[in-house]
Design a protein around this motif. Sequence first.
Motif, PDB file in Angstrom:
ATOM      1  N   SER A 151       0.118 -12.583   7.609  1.00  0.00           N
ATOM      2  CA  SER A 151       0.762 -11.266   7.611  1.00  0.00           C
ATOM      3  C   SER A 151       0.296 -10.427   6.427  1.00  0.00           C
ATOM      4  O   SER A 151       0.105  -9.216   6.551  1.00  0.00           O
ATOM      5  CB  SER A 151       2.278 -11.413   7.581  1.00  0.00           C
ATOM      6  OG  SER A 151       2.730 -12.030   8.765  1.00  0.00           O
ATOM      7  N   VAL A 152       0.102 -11.070   5.257  1.00  0.00           N
ATOM      8  CA  VAL A 152      -0.408 -10.339   4.093  1.00  0.00           C
ATOM      9  C   VAL A 152      -1.804  -9.804   4.388  1.00  0.00           C
ATOM     10  O   VAL A 152      -2.123  -8.639   4.106  1.00  0.00           O
ATOM     11  CB  VAL A 152      -0.421 -11.241   2.836  1.00  0.00           C
ATOM     12  CG1 VAL A 152      -1.200 -10.596   1.703  1.00  0.00           C
ATOM     13  CG2 VAL A 152       0.988 -11.551   2.389  1.00  0.00           C
ATOM     14  N   GLU A 153      -2.656 -10.650   4.994  1.00  0.00           N
ATOM     15  CA  GLU A 153      -4.013 -10.204   5.335  1.00  0.00           C
ATOM     16  C   GLU A 153      -3.978  -9.076   6.361  1.00  0.00           C
ATOM     17  O   GLU A 153      -4.758  -8.128   6.284  1.00  0.00           O
ATOM     18  CB  GLU A 153      -4.837 -11.375   5.852  1.00  0.00           C
ATOM     19  CG  GLU A 153      -5.229 -12.342   4.755  1.00  0.00           C
ATOM     20  CD  GLU A 153      -5.992 -13.552   5.263  1.00  0.00           C
ATOM     21  OE1 GLU A 153      -5.934 -13.839   6.478  1.00  0.00           O
ATOM     22  OE2 GLU A 153      -6.633 -14.216   4.430  1.00  0.00           O
ATOM     23  N   LYS A 154      -3.062  -9.165   7.329  1.00  0.00           N
ATOM     24  CA  LYS A 154      -2.937  -8.104   8.336  1.00  0.00           C
ATOM     25  C   LYS A 154      -2.525  -6.787   7.679  1.00  0.00           C
ATOM     26  O   LYS A 154      -3.061  -5.728   7.999  1.00  0.00           O
ATOM     27  CB  LYS A 154      -1.912  -8.518   9.394  1.00  0.00           C
ATOM     28  CG  LYS A 154      -1.799  -7.536  10.535  1.00  0.00           C
ATOM     29  CD  LYS A 154      -0.875  -8.070  11.607  1.00  0.00           C
ATOM     30  CE  LYS A 154      -0.852  -7.119  12.794  1.00  0.00           C
ATOM     31  NZ  LYS A 154      -0.022  -7.597  13.874  1.00  0.00           N
ATOM     32  N   ILE A 155      -1.580  -6.848   6.732  1.00  0.00           N
ATOM     33  CA  ILE A 155      -1.157  -5.647   6.016  1.00  0.00           C
ATOM     34  C   ILE A 155      -2.319  -5.061   5.225  1.00  0.00           C
ATOM     35  O   ILE A 155      -2.579  -3.854   5.269  1.00  0.00           O
ATOM     36  CB  ILE A 155       0.041  -5.963   5.091  1.00  0.00           C
ATOM     37  CG1 ILE A 155       1.297  -6.231   5.919  1.00  0.00           C
ATOM     38  CG2 ILE A 155       0.286  -4.828   4.111  1.00  0.00           C
ATOM     39  CD1 ILE A 155       2.472  -6.761   5.113  1.00  0.00           C
ATOM     40  N   LEU A 156      -3.037  -5.928   4.500  1.00  0.00           N
ATOM     41  CA  LEU A 156      -4.143  -5.455   3.660  1.00  0.00           C
ATOM     42  C   LEU A 156      -5.255  -4.812   4.479  1.00  0.00           C
ATOM     43  O   LEU A 156      -5.741  -3.728   4.144  1.00  0.00           O
ATOM     44  CB  LEU A 156      -4.716  -6.621   2.839  1.00  0.00           C
ATOM     45  CG  LEU A 156      -3.833  -7.146   1.718  1.00  0.00           C
ATOM     46  CD1 LEU A 156      -4.376  -8.460   1.198  1.00  0.00           C
ATOM     47  CD2 LEU A 156      -3.720  -6.134   0.600  1.00  0.00           C
TER      48      LEU A 156
END
Length: 192
Positions: free
Chosen positions: A75-80
């Motif tokens: 999810s962090v990678e998707k946000i970034l």
Amino acid sequence: MVEVYAEKCPNYSTVTHWVRKFKSGFLSVMDEPREGRPTSVVTEKNVSTVEGLVKQDRRITVKQLKSETRISVGSVEKILHDHLNLNKVSARWVPRLLTADQKKERDDCCKHLLRLEANDDLFFQKIVTMDETWIYQFDPEPKNASMQWKRPSSPPPKKAKVTQSSGKVMLSCFWDWSEGEGPLMLAPYCRP
């Protein structure tokens, strides 16, 4: 129901489940709040939290973001990548970061040399150029430690060599205008 809704009709077990709920007095058809993880953690709040952390420290890692926000790595990678449009890149090595005055002085010198060459066709053939530099022994920062988050439209980061040790070697090189012969002299001078 099958005649009216065709493929969109709920199956028999779902209908019996809802009939039992309605008979027991439950009349709402909306989902009730329940404990557990939300279906999607990619919310405006989480996006702004991650963006704030990245603005504070451009070198922050995905694992650090995960531990600070308690959001999964995916999810962090998707946000970034998808929401903030950020990519992590390494800083480009440059010998030193020049000031605006130093850049202007180099520009003025080059323009002066071009004016001299315009007056004398053999001007550049008369030049023997030389460069010398101290080569310091130092432990450079690993490449992945200098990586930063950036948007595609922003320039890549730069970093200059700043840590030096006492061990060094003086390297001097001389070149003339002729092609293919290499430097005239390569003279390293070692100093402890």
